[in-house]
Scaffold this motif. Structure first.
Motif, mmCIF file in Angstrom:
data_model
loop_
_atom_site.group_PDB
_atom_site.id
_atom_site.type_symbol
_atom_site.label_atom_id
_atom_site.label_comp_id
_atom_site.label_asym_id
_atom_site.label_seq_id
_atom_site.Cartn_x
_atom_site.Cartn_y
_atom_site.Cartn_z
ATOM 1 N N ALA A 37 0.808 -1.362 -0.059
ATOM 2 C CA ALA A 37 -0.007 -0.183 -0.104
ATOM 3 C C ALA A 37 0.723 1.338 0.066
ATOM 4 C CB ALA A 37 -1.058 0.170 1.290
ATOM 5 N N VAL A 38 2.253 1.182 0.426
ATOM 6 C CA VAL A 38 3.217 2.374 0.553
ATOM 7 C C VAL A 38 4.097 2.318 -0.607
ATOM 8 C CG1 VAL A 38 2.390 2.754 2.880
ATOM 9 C CG2 VAL A 38 4.392 1.262 2.326
ATOM 10 N N GLN A 39 3.937 1.494 -1.585
ATOM 11 C CA GLN A 39 5.160 1.535 -2.449
ATOM 12 C C GLN A 39 4.575 2.536 -3.455
ATOM 13 O OE1 GLN A 39 5.550 -2.302 -4.832
ATOM 14 N NE2 GLN A 39 6.284 -3.208 -3.081
ATOM 15 N N ALA A 40 5.591 3.013 -3.897
ATOM 16 C CA ALA A 40 5.639 4.365 -4.650
ATOM 17 C C ALA A 40 6.707 4.559 -5.705
ATOM 18 C CB ALA A 40 5.408 5.544 -3.624
ATOM 19 N N LEU A 41 6.580 5.062 -6.774
ATOM 20 C CA LEU A 41 7.487 5.645 -7.532
ATOM 21 C C LEU A 41 7.839 7.133 -7.591
ATOM 22 C CD1 LEU A 41 5.610 4.108 -11.099
ATOM 23 C CD2 LEU A 41 7.535 3.009 -9.655
ATOM 24 N N ARG A 42 9.081 7.377 -7.682
ATOM 25 C CA ARG A 42 9.526 8.641 -7.845
ATOM 26 C C ARG A 42 10.223 8.855 -9.032
ATOM 27 N NH1 ARG A 42 10.344 11.978 -3.665
ATOM 28 N NH2 ARG A 42 11.603 10.564 -2.262
ATOM 29 N N ALA A 43 10.163 9.970 -9.989
ATOM 30 C CA ALA A 43 10.802 9.947 -11.399
ATOM 31 C C ALA A 43 11.272 11.491 -11.175
ATOM 32 C CB ALA A 43 9.686 9.738 -12.405
ATOM 33 N N GLN A 44 12.614 11.473 -12.072
ATOM 34 C CA GLN A 44 13.034 12.560 -12.119
ATOM 35 C C GLN A 44 12.910 13.146 -13.472
ATOM 36 O OE1 GLN A 44 14.674 13.349 -8.797
ATOM 37 N NE2 GLN A 44 15.724 14.852 -10.290
ATOM 38 N N ALA A 45 12.141 14.407 -13.703
ATOM 39 C CA ALA A 45 11.835 14.873 -15.129
ATOM 40 C C ALA A 45 13.103 15.592 -15.696
ATOM 41 C CB ALA A 45 10.633 15.734 -15.180
ATOM 42 N N ASP A 46 13.002 15.371 -17.135
ATOM 43 C CA ASP A 46 13.952 16.242 -17.811
ATOM 44 C C ASP A 46 13.195 17.613 -17.947
ATOM 45 O OD1 ASP A 46 14.702 17.830 -20.233
ATOM 46 O OD2 ASP A 46 15.922 16.130 -20.629
ATOM 47 N N ARG A 47 13.414 18.687 -16.894
ATOM 48 C CA ARG A 47 12.728 19.817 -16.703
ATOM 49 C C ARG A 47 12.261 20.527 -17.929
ATOM 50 N NH1 ARG A 47 12.565 23.334 -12.207
ATOM 51 N NH2 ARG A 47 14.685 22.776 -11.333
ATOM 52 N N PRO A 48 13.261 20.871 -18.740
ATOM 53 C CA PRO A 48 12.835 21.639 -20.190
ATOM 54 C C PRO A 48 11.808 20.864 -20.858
ATOM 55 C CG PRO A 48 15.194 21.471 -19.938
ATOM 56 C CD PRO A 48 14.696 20.825 -18.977
#
Lengths: 626, 458
Positions: free
Chosen positions: A91-102
């Motif tokens: 239930a607490v598994q989560a994704l985190r992603a870094q975006a290419d900001r531009p």
């Protein structure tokens, strides 16, 4: 005389809330206008270039399940992704992603430009227009009066924004961009109470001046992870990922901060910052002051894009003068020669106390005005986007003469977020945490679509393609669950499993029971059975349903118990002073907050069970009289 | 979370502390099954028939021989399934019976809940319901007052400590779930140890609550008076046993003695105190401090004076102090009538506005019956305060029961290596039980703790 509206929906602000609000308007066929000072900055990430994390990635999944944009946008542009909390519970598994900001910024701008019936204009809104108790449009800095059926305000940090950098104080909503003045006065003229909040951002460094050797590396996952069910695994499978790095503060950093505290606008005693900052996103100054015994704080180095020259220095939110920022940064291992491209700064802005909203995110006592994002006292892109979607949706539904769409606390983090804001309010920037959700085990990433997509379909928010994907996933997982509960473990399979986990497995139990053993995953089981692997999404759903079965049932029982009270409606014209047996504090709070049902009333801090009983009796009396 | 209307609720239906029969009332779907389980009578029950039946606890021991009656919905006070157990053993047994009901899944009724259900079922009219409600409001204020008083001691403080320890575990786990990347990982052994340790603490608290179940139950009655006036003699005569040390020398009773006494169905929590006089002996002055504390809490005070001597200025001050307290019931015993009479009852009654003054010669058992009669008469007048104390102590026990049940489930989860998000379900449940008394918002408290403990947030 009322002029004909130029637009159905006017969205003020082009941040994460504004984008979702505008797109949902367009999806529902509204003539939609987005007003933003700088259209090219639509959906920009002024703070860290990442999306997701516990509770936040849950919100992103919900946005996706409701047909929103954020999940697909980050899937298209991430350069780094990881799964967090593996092993701590599904239930607490989560994704985190870094975006290419531009790229992310460009991706959302394109989405707005391509959306049917949607227009973007470069204007700064300075006032609201109203007739009677109804909002009818806005006036911009260039004197333009634009008329719309409903207005959604997503002003972010721009509402009377002031930037702080050491002794410097200048009006602004974001580095290099002016604030929105005037609109606060309009809101006050409507009778709304405003408060002031503060948030901060971190310095950005020149990539080529950083020495990454010797720093801890956080590599991007090699699994094909993604937020949206509309994104194919192929689209993300071979994405070249960049790594993030970790460095740590030390005694020199602590000294740089503590010896210059008198130059921090937070601690110089000038009182120049009056807004309340978030506890969970403290400045480095705060960290050293509040935890004096700790020298070591983690600092994350996050690249801002594949091509970008900037490194975001996560963990060093600060409003110190530039020379102190240099001393702080260069005390960190690997950053001895680092150059700052853009210093960190603090920003203060106005927000509307969210207890003045109703559960549709519309402003109480007024028609046609909706608020979303930081203007409601929240923090975070994900929190903003979720509200934007709901505010835009409800504005469009109101224009259509439809009931507002209100999510319960058991239906999603989005529901928890709005219920908390409206029932309890907030005095610091509100961030979502999984611990805020009392039905946490029901609100998993894997079932966001089960919870919300059928509702989204009813409201016309999703495409046939998405519906087909949803139904496919659901059928496949139900088929597998049925198979696992009806098949029993044979001697031959038990033998294979025993060898695989090097532990004796006795034949007899159903395959579903077998999955309760932590060492036995569905993937392992199917491999031993000689079956093809199932898609990731199906595996998550099946494992969660089986392994969490007993706990899920418990939570569902709690939901049913609570539902009794949620179903008792409270009339909006109820005279609480006349309710016999209600304590004075309860009368005051109920009259101000005007909850829609007794369940919401029971969550208002300070109301006792005796108050609720008194309320129920009074309601009964009313229903007998009318 | 507000308790559900679907639950079966239980409470004492007769005023506590009075009479020989105490009625425990159950209302809701489980009322009959619970009554059946307690009485062991499984055959069909005729509604509104009284059955004479032993009431047994979980170990099968007989607590009382009671009358049990079942009223089928909708023909009952609340319109729901109702069962009543008429206990003959008075208050103590009634509480044991309520505990048994709680253990079998009933929930203690919230203030006004029977009334509310009765009203919903149309059994009473609005005027009645509202008047009952305003009474409840006044009483719950009394209970809050008592709760504040009670904070100084006993179970309440221990429950506070327990909550703190649970909050500690929850904060650790929640920080790991929401900010795992920024923290050292948590040793699973730590969790196991903490759970085991706290489990033991909860078990022993439960035990204590069981043993101390009478502590706040009876009418708080304090014996006070100058040294050697006969307090301890009165104590012994009332209890009919040699408990206090009786000597002819002043200042013998240094520590407090407490006992429970039942007089014609009236429960008394009797406290004997050290002689009230300033003392240079540190042990004795400690006893005197305790006496003053006991007087603050008392509902009934028995002032024992030596009637063969003049009233000292200390005692005169004490009497005028005590007679000022509006809620306090006051009985003055003029002892040693056999040694001469210098203090007359009518004098004292006039001077201090007293209602009850007895003359005794306790050494010779004279006047003891009069004292008992006066105690019963005073004890039965007005009952709000002991009522509040009673429901408070019972709520504390219910709280502890809730914690114990959550912990049992938690221990099973830990043994089965359930993931943290599941274990937290039980931990939150335990916290919610502890918060039911105060009604604080759990999620906010958890976040407060997380952020005060850890430096989090990037």
């Amino acid at each position: 005389m009322a002029a004909r509206a130029d637009y159905d929906l006017i969205v003020v602000g082009g941040g994460h809330a504004g984008v979702e609000a505008a797109l949902v308007g367009s999806r529902l066929g509204c003539r939609t206008l987005v007003l933003t000072s700088r259209p090219s900055k639509v959906g920009v990430m002024p703070c860290n270039p990442s999306i997701g994390g516990p509770a936040k990635s849950h919100l992103v999944r919900e946005i996706d399940a409701l047909g929103g944009e954020m999940a697909r946008a980050i899937d298209d542009t991430f350069i780094h992704i990881r799964r967090l909390n593996t092993g701590k519970g599904q239930a607490v598994q989560a994704l985190r992603a870094q975006a290419d900001r531009p790229l992310y910024n460009e991706r959302l701008y394109r989405a707005l430009l391509e959306a049917p019936g949607l227009e973007v204009r470069a204007e700064t809104v300075v006032a609201l227009l109203w007739e009677g108790k109804r909002i009818v449009g806005v006036r911009t800095h260039s004197g333009l009066e634009l008329r719309g059926g409903a207005v959604v305000l997503c002003t972010g940090t721009f509402l009377a924004g002031v930037l702080h950098l050491g002794p410097l104080t200048l009006p602004g909503g974001r580095a290099g961009e002016g604030p929105a003045f005037g609109l606060s006065d309009s809101l006050r003229a409507l009778g709304l109470e405003l408060g002031r909040l503060k948030t901060g951002t971190c310095p950005r460094l020149h990539r080529e001046t950083v020495d990454f050797k010797g720093l801890d590396v956080l590599p991007s996952s090699s699994e094909p992870l993604k937020f949206s069910d509309l994104t194919s695994e192929d689209r993300v499978r071979h994405r070249p990922g960049v790594s993030c790095y970790i460095t740590r503060t030390n005694e020199a950093t602590r000294r740089a901060v503590m010896e210059n505290l008198d130059r921090s606008p937070l601690y110089d005693g000038s009182g120049s910052i009056t807004g309340t900052g978030p506890r969970y996103c403290p400045s480095l100054e705060d960290k050293f002051v509040r935890f004096p015994e700790r020298q070591v704080h983690l600092v994350f180095l996050e690249p801002e894009g594949m091509e970008a020259k900037e490194i975001y220095l996560q963990g060093v939110s600060t409003s110190m003068p530039l020379d102190v920022q240099y001393a702080m940064v260069r005390s960190l291992p690997g950053l001895e020669r680092a150059e700052i491209i853009r210093p960190g700064y603090a920003v203060e802005y106005d927000y509307v106390l969210p207890t003045q909203l109703d559960f549709s995110l519309g402003v109480r006592h007024w028609e046609g005005l909706y608020l979303a994002g930081q203007i409601n006292g929240t923090s975070g892109y994900e929190e903003a986007a979720a509200q934007g979607l709901i505010a835009g949706l409800n504005a469009a539904r109101w224009l259509d003469g439809k009931e507002p769409f209100v999510l319960g606390r058991e239906q999603g983090y989005t529901g928890v977020l709005i219920d908390d804001l409206v029932c309890k309010g907030t005095s610091e920037p509100y961030r979502m945490h999984t611990s805020r959700a009392e039905y946490r085990l029901l609100l998993r990433e894997d079932n966001a679509d089960d919870r919300l997509t059928p509702l989204a379909r009813e409201m016309g928010l999703i495409s046939e393609e998405r519906w087909a994907i949803y139904e496919g996933l659901r059928e496949e997982s139900q088929r597998e669950i049925k198979r696992l509960t009806s098949c029993h473990l044979t001697g031959e399979l038990a033998q294979k499993l025993s060898e695989a986990i090097e532990e004796r497995v006795a034949p007899g139990p159903s395959l579903a029971e077998l999955l309760h053993r932590p060492q036995i995953s569905l993937a392992l089981l199917r491999r031993c059975e000689g079956l093809e692997p199932l898609p990731c999404r199906v595996v998550e759903k099946v494992e969660a349903t089986i392994r969490y079965g007993g706990y899920i049932e418990r939570q569902e029982r709690e939901v049913r118990r609570a539902a009794k009270l949620e179903n008792v409606r409270l009339p909006q014209d109820l005279e609480y002073r006349e309710v016999v047996g209600l304590a004075g504090e309860a009368v005051e709070k109920l009259s101000r907050l005007r909850p829609h049902n007794v369940g919401q009333a029971s969550r208002i801090p300070g109301l006792s069970p005796a108050d609720i009983n008194a309320l129920l009796i009074h309601l009964r009396k009313r229903s007998l009289q009318f | 979370m507000y308790p559900s209307q679907l639950d079966t609720i239980v409470a004492l239906a007769t005023p506590p502390g009075l009479g020989g029969v105490a009625i425990v009332r159950l209302s809701g779907m489980e009322a009959l099954p619970i009554a059946q389980a307690l009485s062991g009578r499984q055959h069909p029950w005729e509604p509104r028939h009284l059955y004479y039946s032993p009431i047994r606890d979980a170990q099968g021991q007989i607590l009382d021989r009671a009358l049990v009656v079942y009223m089928a919905a909708p023909h009952s006070y609340t319109g729901e399934e109702v069962a009543e157990i008429h206990c003959h053993g008075g208050m103590v047994v009634a509480q044991l019976v309520i505990d048994l009901c709680l253990e079998r899944g009933a929930r203690l009724a919230t203030p006004g809940e029977f009334t509310y259900r009765a009203y919903l079922a149309g059994k009473i009219d609005l005027a009645e319901a509202e008047s009952i409600l305003s009474l409840i409001e006044a009483r719950s204020k009394g209970a809050v007052y008592l709760a504040a008083q009670n904070l100084g001691g006993g179970l309440a403080r221990q429950l506070g400590g327990l909550k703190d320890s649970i909050l500690e575990i929850v904060a650790q786990l929640e920080a790991q779930l929401d900010y795992g990347e920024e923290l050292e990982s948590l040793d699973p052994l730590w969790l196991k140890e903490r759970v085991t340790l706290l489990g033991r603490e909860i078990a022993s608290l439960w035990q204590e609550a069981e043993e101390g179940r009478l502590v706040v139950e009876g009418l708080e009655t304090v014996l006070v008076g100058p040294p050697n006036a006969g307090k301890s003699t009165l104590w012994n005569k009332l209890l009919g046993q040699e408990r206090a040390l009786v000597t002819p020398y002043a200042g013998t009773t240094r520590d407090q003695l407490q006992e429970y006494l039942y007089l014609e169905g009236l429960a008394l929590h009797l406290i004997d105190t050290a002689g009230l006089r300033e003392s240079s002996d540190p042990v004795e002055s400690l006893g005197i401090a305790k006496t003053r504390e006991a007087l603050e809490r008392a509902s009934l005070v028995l002032v024992v004076l030596d009637g063969s001597q003049e009233l000292s200025s200390d005692m005169s001050e004490l009497l005028s102090d005590l007679s000022q307290k509006p809620q306090l019931k006051l009985l003055v015993v003029l002892n040693k009538r056999d040694c001469g009479v210098l203090l007359s009852p009518s004098d004292l009654q006039e001077r201090f506005g007293l209602t009850h003054v007895c003359q005794t010669a306790l050494k010779w058992d004279q006047g003891l019956e009069g004292v008992k009669r006066a105690i019963v008469e005073l004890g039965r007048s007005g009952r709000e305060v002991s009522d509040g104390a009673l429901s408070l102590s019972q709520r504390q026990r219910q709280t502890l029961l809730g914690v114990r049940q959550a912990w049992d489930s938690l221990v099973k989860g830990v043994q089965a290596e359930a993931p943290w998000d599941c274990l937290l379900l039980d931990l939150h449940q335990a916290l919610r039980s502890l918060n039911e008394l105060t009604g604080q918002d759990v999620s906010n408290e958890i976040l407060e703790r997380v952020f005060s403990k850890f430096c989090l947030g990037k």
